[in-house]
Design an enzyme around this catalytic site. Structure first.
Site, mmCIF file in Angstrom:
data_model
loop_
_atom_site.group_PDB
_atom_site.id
_atom_site.type_symbol
_atom_site.label_atom_id
_atom_site.label_comp_id
_atom_site.label_asym_id
_atom_site.label_seq_id
_atom_site.Cartn_x
_atom_site.Cartn_y
_atom_site.Cartn_z
ATOM 1 C CB ALA A 199 15.099 -119.288 17.940
ATOM 2 C CE1 TYR A 200 13.565 -123.930 24.822
ATOM 3 C CE2 TYR A 200 12.904 -122.116 26.255
ATOM 4 C CZ TYR A 200 13.089 -123.469 26.040
ATOM 5 O OH TYR A 200 12.790 -124.361 27.040
ATOM 6 C CB VAL A 201 9.855 -117.443 23.059
ATOM 7 C CG1 VAL A 201 8.409 -117.004 23.152
ATOM 8 C CG2 VAL A 201 10.525 -117.267 24.408
#
Length: 248
Positions: A155-157
């Site tokens: 999700a962060y990437v």
């Protein structure tokens, strides 16, 4: 604290009350910038940093607000411009991270990450694009995990991939404005955002990855950011720069 002229350059640093943002605020203040120190939840930390800068002879003001709220951000930009007469640099460090394998991540966490990291970047960049003076600079923040593809960072990437895309497009949209747009992509850096939830074994393993065999420091990242913000770095434009000690 020295200033470069009677009318120093003016910067706004989102997420300026902690971590990399705080190091960037301090670095720009040392270079003579008047600085808007943005915070989301920790007003006391932002005000303490403002007090530190002003006690050393610099100029700073604290401004609050949710980066994904366009009205709050417009008010924050207004406050910095009212305090210092304009805006030359925006450094957008504010962001959040939720780590979980893709198959297990709660979609509420996914939505929270993308609201802050993607919508927040879009809102801040939109304000910066409308306001930065000629000779100015916008510095967004991505992550070197873009190249590492570590499990649990999906999700962060994904959110930072959007940040990099927005950075490259905006650099070209601002043709003729004499404003640069770049992204800094730190590697493992000793900040609360990075250290939270990691055991010592994990931290040690990540610290051993770079050929320099240590974690980055917020000050390491602030040095590159200050260069990109400065006239000396003005020929660098439309780039995503990995600042990670040589991991990828």
């Amino acid at each position: 604290m020295p200033t470069s002229s009677d009318t120093p350059r003016v910067a706004l640093v989102t997420g300026g009350s902690g971590g990399i943002g705080k190091a960037v605020v301090r670095r720009l203040a040392r270079d003579g910038y008047a600085v808007g120190v943005h915070y989301s939840g920790n007003e006391a930390a932002a005000e303490a940093l403002v007090g530190e800068i002003t006690a050393a002879g610099g100029r700073a003001v604290a401004v609050g607000g949710d980066v994904a709220d366009e009205h709050a951000m417009a008010a924050a930009f207004d406050a910095v411009e009212a305090a210092f007469g304009g805006l030359d640099v925006v450094v957008h460090t504010a962001g959040i991270m939720r780590l979980r394998p893709i198959a297990e991540l709660d979609l509420a966490d996914f939505d929270a990450v993308h609201r802050t990291n993607v919508r927040g970047t879009f809102v801040v960049d939109q304000q910066a694009a409308r306001r930065l003076r000629p000779g100015g600079a916008l510095v967004n923040f991505s992550t070197s995990v873009m190249g590492l593809q570590l499990p649990a960072y999906g999700a962060y990437v994904a959110s930072k991939g959007a940040v990099e895309a927005l950075t490259l497009v905006l650099a070209r949209e601002l043709r003729g404005r004499d404003v640069t747009v770049n992204a800094v992509a730190p590697g493992p850096t000793a900040t609360p955002l990075f250290l939270d939830g990691k055991d010592q074994e994990t931290v040690d393993r990540l610290a051993a990855q770079p050929p320099l065999e240590r974690l980055g420091t917020p000050e390491d990242i602030a040095e590159l950011t200050a260069f990109l913000a400065s006239p000396a770095g003005h020929w660098v434009n439309g780039q995503n720069i990995r600042d990670n000690g040589g991991i990828v």
